[in-house]
Design an enzyme around this catalytic site. Structure first.
Site, short mmCIF file in Angstrom:
data_model
loop_
_atom_site.label_atom_id
_atom_site.label_comp_id
_atom_site.label_asym_id
_atom_site.label_seq_id
_atom_site.Cartn_x
_atom_site.Cartn_y
_atom_site.Cartn_z
N GLY A 86 0.83 -1.20 0.00
CA GLY A 86 0.00 0.00 0.00
C GLY A 86 0.86 1.24 0.00
NE ARG B 91 -4.72 5.41 -2.09
CZ ARG B 91 -5.85 5.28 -2.76
NH1 ARG B 91 -6.18 6.17 -3.66
NH2 ARG B 91 -6.65 4.26 -2.54
CG ASP C 152 -4.97 -8.26 -5.73
OD1 ASP C 152 -4.94 -8.15 -4.48
OD2 ASP C 152 -6.03 -8.45 -6.36
CG ASN D 141 0.27 1.17 4.79
OD1 ASN D 141 -0.25 1.74 5.75
ND2 ASN D 141 0.09 1.57 3.54
CB SER E 90 -7.14 0.73 12.66
OG SER E 90 -8.14 1.67 12.98
CE1 TYR F 24 -9.63 -0.59 8.11
CE2 TYR F 24 -10.36 0.41 10.17
CZ TYR F 24 -9.40 0.25 9.18
OH TYR F 24 -8.20 0.92 9.28
CB ALA G 80 -14.04 -8.15 12.28
CE LYS H 76 -6.58 -2.22 9.30
NZ LYS H 76 -5.28 -2.43 8.62
#
Length: 237
Positions: free
Chosen positions: A13, A16, A63, A90, A142, A155, A157, A159
């Protein structure tokens, strides 16, 4: 003195946001950088920026949900750089929806990127990272991986899974590599702004600075640690 000179860092990732900020921060300390993402134009721009620090840099479109892509990514890293010292997992995705509104396709996209992709990159990187005297695996999680957030259930779950994976992997790799998990609060990224209206004080650079701290050979943070990152306090006038 460049404290990561000659080492190689692979960042998923990396086109950006947090990924690009991490690439730039590690490059300042002399690390050679490999960045990957699904969008080639973004990672090529990151490479252009990284090379200004005078280090080697390479963009590999991949991917991470696809094991063949991940195998190719790690193979190209070794072919180009000859070593792999630091992996920063990331890449991540989120959809802000209630459970009832979330489709199975959206569920699979989140879990496959945030958990399966992290697993595949880690699995294929371990044999090389284990040979480094500064082997580090740093997973970007996160605050939602520590406290569930409404309308981000899937999301969250994913993390929570990253945090647990980090702790278990640290035990597995004891004596071979250090493993960390970084849990930022709300970060001012394109993904965050696509879901919320406010602009967070925490910037990608703040997260990248914590990743750099953990990446350095002299880091004495206990392997398996889950580390929260918050915005710096606003200076008082």
């Amino acid at each position: 003195m460049m404290r990561l000179k000659g080492q190689t860092a692979l960042i998923t990732g990396g086109g950006r946001g947090i990924g690009r900020a991490v690439a730039l921060e590690l490059a300042k300390e002399g690390a050679n950088i490999v960045v990957t993402a699904r969008h080639e134009s973004e990672i090529r721009e990151t490479v252009r920026m990284v090379k200004q620090a005078g280090v080697k840099a390479m963009a590999v479109q991949a991917d991470i949900r696809n094991e063949e892509d991940v195998w190719n990514l790690v193979s190209k890293t070794m072919e180009k750089c000859g070593r792999l010292d630091i992996l920063v997992n990331n890449a991540g995705i989120a959809h802000r929806k209630s459970v009832e509104e979330t489709s199975i396709e959206e569920y699979e996209e989140i879990m496959d990127t945030n958990v399966k992709g992290l697993f595949l990159c880690t699995k294929h990187a371990i044999p090389h990272i284990s040979k480094s005297r500064n082997g580090k695996i740093i997973n970007i999680s996160s605050g939602a991986g520590q406290h569930g957030i409404s309308d981000l259930s899937v999301y969250s779950a994913s993390k929570f899974a990253v945090n647990g994976f980090t702790e278990a992997l640290a035990s597995e790799l004891s004596g071979r590599a250090m493993v960390y998990c970084v849990c930022p609060g709300a970060v001012d990224t394109e993904m965050y702004r696509s879901m919320f209206m406010d602009i967070p004080m925490l910037k990608p650079k703040h997260v990248a600075e914590k990743v750099l701290e953990l990446s350095l050979p002299e880091s004495n943070v206990l392997s398996g640690s889950v580390i929260e990152v918050y915005a710096p306090p606003i200076p008082q006038l």
